[in-house]
Design a protein around this motif. Sequence first.
Motif, PDB file in Angstrom:
ATOM      1  N   THR A  14       1.042  -1.200   0.590  1.00 30.00           N
ATOM      2  CA  THR A  14       0.033   0.135  -0.081  1.00 30.00           C
ATOM      3  C   THR A  14       1.001   1.108   0.408  1.00 30.00           C
ATOM      4  O   THR A  14       2.135   1.533   0.574  1.00 30.00           O
ATOM      5  N   THR A  15      -0.130   2.005  -0.826  1.00 30.36           N
ATOM      6  CA  THR A  15       0.653   3.864  -0.583  1.00 30.36           C
ATOM      7  C   THR A  15      -0.107   4.325  -0.143  1.00 30.36           C
ATOM      8  O   THR A  15      -1.403   4.599  -0.537  1.00 30.36           O
ATOM      9  N   THR A  16       0.355   5.896   0.458  1.00 26.70           N
ATOM     10  CA  THR A  16      -0.736   6.852   0.121  1.00 26.70           C
ATOM     11  C   THR A  16      -0.772   8.083  -1.187  1.00 26.70           C
ATOM     12  O   THR A  16       0.735   7.906  -1.516  1.00 26.70           O
ATOM     13  N   GLU A  18      -1.652  11.459  -2.728  1.00 31.39           N
ATOM     14  CA  GLU A  18      -1.651  13.159  -2.655  1.00 31.39           C
ATOM     15  C   GLU A  18      -2.881  13.559  -3.501  1.00 31.39           C
ATOM     16  O   GLU A  18      -2.167  13.457  -4.762  1.00 31.39           O
ATOM     17  N   CYS A  23      -6.132  12.671   0.522  1.00 25.86           N
ATOM     18  CA  CYS A  23      -5.115  12.134   0.716  1.00 25.86           C
ATOM     19  C   CYS A  23      -5.547  10.673   0.834  1.00 25.86           C
ATOM     20  O   CYS A  23      -6.580  10.723   1.352  1.00 25.86           O
ATOM     21  N   LEU A  24      -5.090   9.444  -0.761  1.00 26.45           N
ATOM     22  CA  LEU A  24      -5.943   8.055  -0.096  1.00 26.45           C
ATOM     23  C   LEU A  24      -4.794   7.184  -0.498  1.00 26.45           C
ATOM     24  O   LEU A  24      -3.683   7.441  -1.147  1.00 26.45           O
ATOM     25  N   ALA A  25      -5.093   6.000   0.777  1.00 21.97           N
ATOM     26  CA  ALA A  25      -4.336   4.938   0.030  1.00 21.97           C
ATOM     27  C   ALA A  25      -4.774   3.975  -0.932  1.00 21.97           C
ATOM     28  O   ALA A  25      -5.524   4.095  -1.584  1.00 21.97           O
ATOM     29  N   ARG A  39      -3.877  12.856   6.338  1.00 26.02           N
ATOM     30  CA  ARG A  39      -2.983  11.924   6.567  1.00 26.02           C
ATOM     31  C   ARG A  39      -2.738  10.579   6.849  1.00 26.02           C
ATOM     32  O   ARG A  39      -2.941   9.340   6.619  1.00 26.02           O
ATOM     33  N   ALA A  42      -5.638   8.250   6.076  1.00 27.00           N
ATOM     34  CA  ALA A  42      -5.734   7.509   4.974  1.00 27.00           C
ATOM     35  C   ALA A  42      -4.291   5.996   5.049  1.00 27.00           C
ATOM     36  O   ALA A  42      -5.148   4.910   4.450  1.00 27.00           O
ATOM     37  N   ARG A  43      -3.486   6.619   6.002  1.00 25.47           N
ATOM     38  CA  ARG A  43      -2.291   5.718   6.770  1.00 25.47           C
ATOM     39  C   ARG A  43      -3.140   4.642   7.094  1.00 25.47           C
ATOM     40  O   ARG A  43      -2.492   3.503   7.247  1.00 25.47           O
ATOM     41  N   ALA A  46      -5.478   2.353   5.007  1.00 26.31           N
ATOM     42  CA  ALA A  46      -3.551   0.849   4.168  1.00 26.31           C
ATOM     43  C   ALA A  46      -3.658   0.243   4.969  1.00 26.31           C
ATOM     44  O   ALA A  46      -3.528  -1.072   4.366  1.00 26.31           O
TER      45      ALA A  46
END
Length: 53
Positions: A14-16, A18, A23-25, A39, A42-43, A46
Amino acid sequence: MTQQDGPPEPQHRTTTVEQGRFCLARCTCGWRGPARRARSQARTDAESHANST
């Protein structure tokens, strides 16, 4: 040497990302979390996704 039965389990990476103020995962499996302003949330999304499989 060990033998495996079938293909190996795919790993969720997974990443986040912008996008403007949000912010989304995202995951390598195609999953995408909801857009969040925080953020940290979003983390958390994930992390929850990666641990749910």
